[in-house]
Scaffold this motif. Sequence first.
Motif, mmCIF file in Angstrom:
data_model
loop_
_atom_site.group_PDB
_atom_site.id
_atom_site.type_symbol
_atom_site.label_atom_id
_atom_site.label_comp_id
_atom_site.label_asym_id
_atom_site.label_seq_id
_atom_site.Cartn_x
_atom_site.Cartn_y
_atom_site.Cartn_z
ATOM 1 N N ALA A 59 0.907 -30.955 71.339
ATOM 2 C CA ALA A 59 1.458 -30.891 72.713
ATOM 3 C C ALA A 59 1.620 -31.805 73.708
ATOM 4 C CB ALA A 59 0.402 -29.677 73.594
ATOM 5 N N ARG A 62 5.192 -32.687 80.164
ATOM 6 C CA ARG A 62 6.391 -32.962 80.927
ATOM 7 C C ARG A 62 6.209 -32.535 82.376
ATOM 8 N NH1 ARG A 62 6.274 -35.462 77.030
ATOM 9 N NH2 ARG A 62 7.820 -35.781 75.296
ATOM 10 N N ILE A 86 -6.450 -35.712 86.845
ATOM 11 C CA ILE A 86 -6.145 -35.332 85.375
ATOM 12 C C ILE A 86 -7.304 -34.130 84.892
ATOM 13 C CG2 ILE A 86 -8.042 -36.992 84.526
ATOM 14 C CD1 ILE A 86 -4.457 -36.369 82.761
ATOM 15 N N VAL A 118 -6.693 -35.506 75.157
ATOM 16 C CA VAL A 118 -7.591 -35.382 76.035
ATOM 17 C C VAL A 118 -7.834 -36.889 76.563
ATOM 18 C CG1 VAL A 118 -10.052 -34.725 76.576
ATOM 19 C CG2 VAL A 118 -8.537 -33.224 75.315
ATOM 20 N N GLU A 149 -7.078 -34.977 70.472
ATOM 21 C CA GLU A 149 -6.821 -36.206 70.222
ATOM 22 C C GLU A 149 -7.480 -36.804 71.398
ATOM 23 O OE1 GLU A 149 -2.740 -37.053 69.535
ATOM 24 O OE2 GLU A 149 -2.433 -35.156 68.328
ATOM 25 N N GLU A 236 1.912 -42.128 62.988
ATOM 26 C CA GLU A 236 2.650 -41.929 64.173
ATOM 27 C C GLU A 236 4.063 -42.548 64.386
ATOM 28 O OE1 GLU A 236 -0.278 -42.972 67.309
ATOM 29 O OE2 GLU A 236 0.191 -40.733 67.825
ATOM 30 N N VAL A 238 7.030 -42.427 62.886
ATOM 31 C CA VAL A 238 7.801 -42.500 61.564
ATOM 32 C C VAL A 238 9.229 -41.940 62.385
ATOM 33 C CG1 VAL A 238 8.338 -41.661 59.195
ATOM 34 C CG2 VAL A 238 5.851 -41.860 60.057
ATOM 35 N N PRO A 263 9.813 -34.243 70.089
ATOM 36 C CA PRO A 263 9.233 -33.242 70.681
ATOM 37 C C PRO A 263 10.110 -32.280 71.435
ATOM 38 C CG PRO A 263 8.057 -35.582 71.563
ATOM 39 C CD PRO A 263 9.482 -35.622 70.710
#
Length: 279
Positions: A59, A62, A86, A118, A149, A236, A238, A263
């Motif tokens: 996730a 945006r 946050i 997070v 993450e 990450e 790729v 995404p």
Amino acid sequence: TKSDGKGAFRFYEHSLAERLQARLNMERALHQALEQNQFVLHYQPRVDSMTGELRSLEALVRWNHPDLGLVPPLSFIPLAEETGMILRLGDLVLEQACAQIARWKQLHLPVVPVSINVSPYQFNHGDIRRTFAACLKRHDLEATLVEIEITESSMMGEQAEVSAELTALRAMGIKLLVDDFGTGFSSLSQLQRLDMDGLKVDRAFTSELVKKPEGEVFFRAIMSMAHALGMHVVAEGVETEEQLHALRALACDEIQGYFISRPVPSAEAELLLQKRFLL
Ligand code: C2E
Ligand code: CA
Ligand code: CA
Ligand code: CA
């Protein structure tokens, strides 16, 4: 000349005042965005590097700004962290992700875990454990349907507290991934102590893998130590088939990046749940 001097003075005067004003405006706008929930999640698939099987959707938030359109996270997350906003943003993200998984389940779609970013601030000031437990319960979801993450820097915070928090989350059944691995200063022994499930190697290293000979040395070392410690490795960023092949040769477990998919909004993510990724 006089006008040059004035122009120069005004330039400095403005740049300071403008920056303060811009920040204030941004803070106010962000407050309002939180109240009106102007945030949307996009989802990016993470797949098995051998079979292409979908493992997770990350996730990525945006800000759907009424005038500016979709604002990328790096232009507001830092301010949200500085101001403590946050915490509320994190709650909105978690709520939206869980509501989405619950909807997909209702539609009998083959759901996969959604991976949630997070911030260190949330770890040090929030009550991650209870927030996650409450949200899962509210949506009647198994804990294995969300993953967390966290960057290396957040694990370095209040050592004992963070460690207790991570242990509790893991005991609930939530998988924990180290984000942007290789950019911080954590040692693999710390990672083992914290019992992380996986490492997401920062995309800088993925790009160096096929560019520099040292790139492969780095990846090979990470792979062997991570595997020895029972952690899986995700590459990450790729972007090319060449990178995929190099990663496969190194037995990197999973990949994520534009080569698989950018995404995408939830409607498209729903299609990804049913898609077979052929690698
Ligand atoms: P991240 O967690 O490292 O997320 C990956 C970022 O890399 C995403 O940028 C993604 O769009 C981008 N990316 C993915 N594949 C590729 C690729 O193949 N090539 C390139 N060049 N880029 C790729 P995004 O969505 O702009 O997010 C930026 C950062 O904002 C994230 O980095 C994460 O640190 C933060 N972020 C996003 N959503 C959240 C959130 O809900 N909470 C918190 N605390 N942070 C978030
Ligand atoms: Ca991430
Ligand atoms: Ca990352
Ligand atoms: Ca483990």
